[in-house]
Design a protein around this motif. Structure first.
Motif, PDB file in Angstrom:
ATOM      1  N   UNK A 107     -11.532   7.191  -3.077  1.00  0.00           N
ATOM      2  CA  UNK A 107     -10.491   8.089  -3.386  1.00  0.00           C
ATOM      3  C   UNK A 107     -10.329   9.160  -4.476  1.00  0.00           C
ATOM      4  N   UNK A 108      -9.634  10.065  -4.361  1.00  0.00           N
ATOM      5  CA  UNK A 108      -9.433  10.920  -6.031  1.00  0.00           C
ATOM      6  C   UNK A 108      -9.018  10.158  -7.470  1.00  0.00           C
ATOM      7  N   UNK A 109      -8.005   9.503  -7.603  1.00  0.00           N
ATOM      8  CA  UNK A 109      -7.868   9.208  -9.280  1.00  0.00           C
ATOM      9  C   UNK A 109      -7.146   8.500  -8.745  1.00  0.00           C
ATOM     10  N   UNK A 110      -7.029   7.424  -9.591  1.00  0.00           N
ATOM     11  CA  UNK A 110      -6.125   6.245  -9.805  1.00  0.00           C
ATOM     12  C   UNK A 110      -4.819   6.269  -9.062  1.00  0.00           C
ATOM     13  N   UNK A 111      -4.375   6.974  -9.075  1.00  0.00           N
ATOM     14  CA  UNK A 111      -2.423   6.917  -8.811  1.00  0.00           C
ATOM     15  C   UNK A 111      -3.078   6.984  -6.807  1.00  0.00           C
ATOM     16  N   UNK A 112      -4.222   8.252  -5.778  1.00  0.00           N
ATOM     17  CA  UNK A 112      -4.294   7.112  -4.573  1.00  0.00           C
ATOM     18  C   UNK A 112      -5.027   5.728  -4.625  1.00  0.00           C
ATOM     19  N   UNK A 113      -5.491   5.240  -5.452  1.00  0.00           N
ATOM     20  CA  UNK A 113      -5.667   3.701  -4.797  1.00  0.00           C
ATOM     21  C   UNK A 113      -5.307   3.347  -5.086  1.00  0.00           C
ATOM     22  N   UNK A 114      -4.214   2.956  -6.034  1.00  0.00           N
ATOM     23  CA  UNK A 114      -2.946   2.424  -6.716  1.00  0.00           C
ATOM     24  C   UNK A 114      -1.949   2.386  -5.077  1.00  0.00           C
ATOM     25  N   UNK A 115      -1.986   4.229  -4.833  1.00  0.00           N
ATOM     26  CA  UNK A 115      -1.184   4.473  -3.233  1.00  0.00           C
ATOM     27  C   UNK A 115      -1.510   3.589  -2.352  1.00  0.00           C
ATOM     28  N   UNK A 116      -3.266   3.683  -1.854  1.00  0.00           N
ATOM     29  CA  UNK A 116      -3.124   3.415  -0.476  1.00  0.00           C
ATOM     30  C   UNK A 116      -3.218   1.873  -0.468  1.00  0.00           C
ATOM     31  N   UNK A 117      -3.450   1.073  -2.144  1.00  0.00           N
ATOM     32  CA  UNK A 117      -3.255  -0.456  -2.148  1.00  0.00           C
ATOM     33  C   UNK A 117      -1.995  -0.903  -1.279  1.00  0.00           C
ATOM     34  N   UNK A 118      -0.488  -0.647  -1.654  1.00  0.00           N
ATOM     35  CA  UNK A 118       0.282  -0.616  -1.532  1.00  0.00           C
ATOM     36  C   UNK A 118       0.495  -0.522  -0.344  1.00  0.00           C
ATOM     37  N   UNK A 119       0.148   1.108   0.437  1.00  0.00           N
ATOM     38  CA  UNK A 119       0.686   0.549   2.487  1.00  0.00           C
ATOM     39  C   UNK A 119      -0.257  -0.361   2.337  1.00  0.00           C
ATOM     40  N   UNK A 120      -2.017  -0.311   2.297  1.00  0.00           N
ATOM     41  CA  UNK A 120      -2.682  -1.316   3.025  1.00  0.00           C
ATOM     42  C   UNK A 120      -2.165  -2.525   2.740  1.00  0.00           C
ATOM     43  N   UNK A 121      -1.578  -3.060   1.877  1.00  0.00           N
ATOM     44  CA  UNK A 121      -1.216  -4.357   1.479  1.00  0.00           C
ATOM     45  C   UNK A 121      -0.036  -5.083   2.306  1.00  0.00           C
ATOM     46  N   UNK A 122       1.126  -3.795   2.020  1.00  0.00           N
ATOM     47  CA  UNK A 122       2.072  -4.157   3.281  1.00  0.00           C
ATOM     48  C   UNK A 122       1.852  -4.413   4.260  1.00  0.00           C
ATOM     49  N   UNK A 123       1.004  -4.005   4.818  1.00  0.00           N
ATOM     50  CA  UNK A 123       0.277  -3.680   6.527  1.00  0.00           C
ATOM     51  C   UNK A 123      -0.663  -4.838   6.766  1.00  0.00           C
ATOM     52  N   UNK A 124      -0.601  -5.708   6.153  1.00  0.00           N
ATOM     53  CA  UNK A 124      -2.211  -5.934   6.270  1.00  0.00           C
ATOM     54  C   UNK A 124      -1.192  -8.077   6.132  1.00  0.00           C
ATOM     55  N   UNK A 125      -0.392  -7.962   4.888  1.00  0.00           N
ATOM     56  CA  UNK A 125       0.721  -9.292   4.873  1.00  0.00           C
ATOM     57  C   UNK A 125       1.690  -8.705   6.324  1.00  0.00           C
ATOM     58  N   UNK A 126       2.367  -8.082   5.998  1.00  0.00           N
ATOM     59  CA  UNK A 126       3.447  -7.736   7.013  1.00  0.00           C
ATOM     60  C   UNK A 126       4.862  -8.411   5.561  1.00  0.00           C
ATOM     61  N   UNK A 127       3.870  -8.556   4.644  1.00  0.00           N
ATOM     62  CA  UNK A 127       5.316  -8.884   3.243  1.00  0.00           C
ATOM     63  C   UNK A 127       5.171  -7.039   2.627  1.00  0.00           C
TER      64      UNK A 127
END
Ligand SMILES: Cc1ncc(COP(=O)(O)O)c(C=O)c1O
Length: 440
Positions: A107-127
């Protein structure tokens, strides 16, 4: 003190986004110094909030950027396979301990890296829930704001259901017995009452809580927390955006606590001053789906080449050893300085991630010296040093200088801060001087 750039900045750059501490307006930079319009050189103890991890105009970074810009294989990694991004991904994976199969997202900035993870982890874990800490700062876009809990972000509503734990701050709470165990017990209680752990996707950990006040966790705390989370299938995310890549005296700050994170986020210093962030995580989870979190120019050849130059220079120039050596000495010198200045309540950190907490009544009530801190930062600027402050009460001087800082430069910074603290204590800086510099 004002100059042309400051006036234009005030007119055209969205003021509300700025965190002003002084009228600093660089037109150039060299090593650990920035240069102002009038040619004045200022030692930079912030290093652009840690983004200038190798300082300014580092020859290896300039060369890598020049080379990449002359043969732009593509401006985008989205649908192209480009050498600089692939090589950087391979390199990043190679510096992570262990031999699990991993992949990298850019990504471009620490902000988008953590943002991406929040959405990814919601999606992959269903939690849908996350754990993080009071005082945490993981970024300034919605997903990363959701797992942050910093006083500067009171403007943005929190995502319902997230759990925010106290970060174990042994300076502030030295009289609280069993602070660490109590925080862990509190989490058990939360799991038992308001938050089913099976609803929690991940915990976001800053291995040193930076913007919250440069707080170093006590030995063993993070490992116990990691263990507790694992018992419930909660994934571990470590945010190395500010203190990673050698700054702490080890390649990764999480190594001080022997953590074994599932995901690691990088940013700031990784790009050598260019926009670049990365998430490294398990292959199966990172391959969730097509076009999950895409940005056209992320992983572009110029930023990726800069990133590769940064990682090489950290190794080739022994910058991790330098960060430890210079950082440890600097911390010790600031501790000595506390004998002279009552305002210095606590000096802490790892390597070249250092916090100096300024308080009034340091032997008893430890009242955050907010105004004095703002004045010291302003006065330091007048005397030739750029430094900023952090902390939930805006009273912690934060040092994240370039990792190339040498002994002479660190002494110069120490002398200027010593002088700035004396000047403020002696009433030489009026309240009016900091009216326009409210920081955050
Ligand atoms: C620990 C941490 N994570 C993430 C971020 C966000 O990085 P950026 O502002 O570069 O997007 C920051 C910024 O200060 C940070 O300190």
């Amino acid at each position: 003190m004002t100059n042309n750039l400051i006036d234009r900045d005030s007119n055209y750059i969205a003021g509300i986004e700025k965190i002003r501490f002084s009228p600093v307006a660089p037109i150039g930079g060299e090593g650990c110094f920035i240069i102002e319009e009038n040619g004045r050189r200022l030692l930079d103890f912030s290093g652009s909030w840690g983004a200038a991890g190798l300082g300014y105009s580092h020859p290896a970074i300039s060369e890598a950027i020049n080379k990449a810009s002359k043969s732009m294989a593509s401006a985008s990694l989205l649908s192209y396979a480009t050498e600089p991004a692939i090589s950087l991904a391979e390199k990043l994976i190679s510096i992570i301990p262990g031999n699990k199969s991993r992949k990298v997202w850019f990504g471009h900035s620490g902000s988008d890296a953590n943002d991406m993870l929040v959405r990814l982890l919601e999606a992959v874990t269903g939690r849908k829930k996350f754990i993080s800490f009071h005082g945490a700062y993981h970024g300034g876009v919605s997903g990363s704001i959701a797992v942050s809990h910093h006083s500067s972000q009171s403007h943005s509503p929190k995502k319902g259901g997230n759990v925010y734990l106290a970060y174990p701050n042994h300076y502030r709470y030295e009289n609280k017995n069993n602070l660490d165990e109590n925080i862990l017990k509190k989490l058990d209680e939360i799991f038992y009452t308001t938050c089913n752990p099976k609803d929690v996707a991940a915990i976001f950990i800053e291995p040193i809580q930076s913007d919250g006040g440069v707080i170093v966790p006590p030995k063993g705390f993070m490992k116990s927390l990691e263990k507790k989370c694992r018992e419930h299938g909660i994934l571990i995310v470590v945010d190395e955006v500010k203190v990673g890549l050698g700054r702490s005296g080890l390649m990764h700050a999480f190594q001080h606590d022997n953590l074994e994170p599932d995901f690691i986020t990088f940013g700031k210093a990784l790009g050598g001053g260019l926009p670049l962030s990365a998430v490294v995580g398990p292959k199966d989870l990172m391959d969730f789906t097509t076009a999950f979190s895409i940005m056209t120019t992320s992983g572009n050849p110029v930023s990726a080449s800069a990133g590769m130059a940064v990682l090489r220079a950290i190794e080739e120039e022994n910058l991790i050893t330098n960060a430890k050596l210079i950082g440890d000495n600097l911390q010790e010198s600031f501790r000595q300085l506390a004998n002279k200045h009552d305002l210095i309540g606590n000096v802490r950190g790892r390597g070249l991630a250092i916090g100096i907490e300024l308080v009034n009544d340091r032997h008893k009530n430890k009242i955050a010296a907010k105004t004095e801190t703002a004045k010291i930062v302003y006065r330091a600027y007048e005397l030739g040093l750029v430094i900023f402050y952090v902390g939930m009460e805006s009273n912690v001087l934060e040092l994240t200088p370039p990792l190339i800082l040498n002994e002479d430069e660190s002494k110069l910074g120490l002398e200027i801060l010593d002088q700035a603290i004396s000047d403020v204590t002696n009433g030489l800086v009026p309240d009016s001087a900091i009216e326009d510099y409210k920081g955050w």
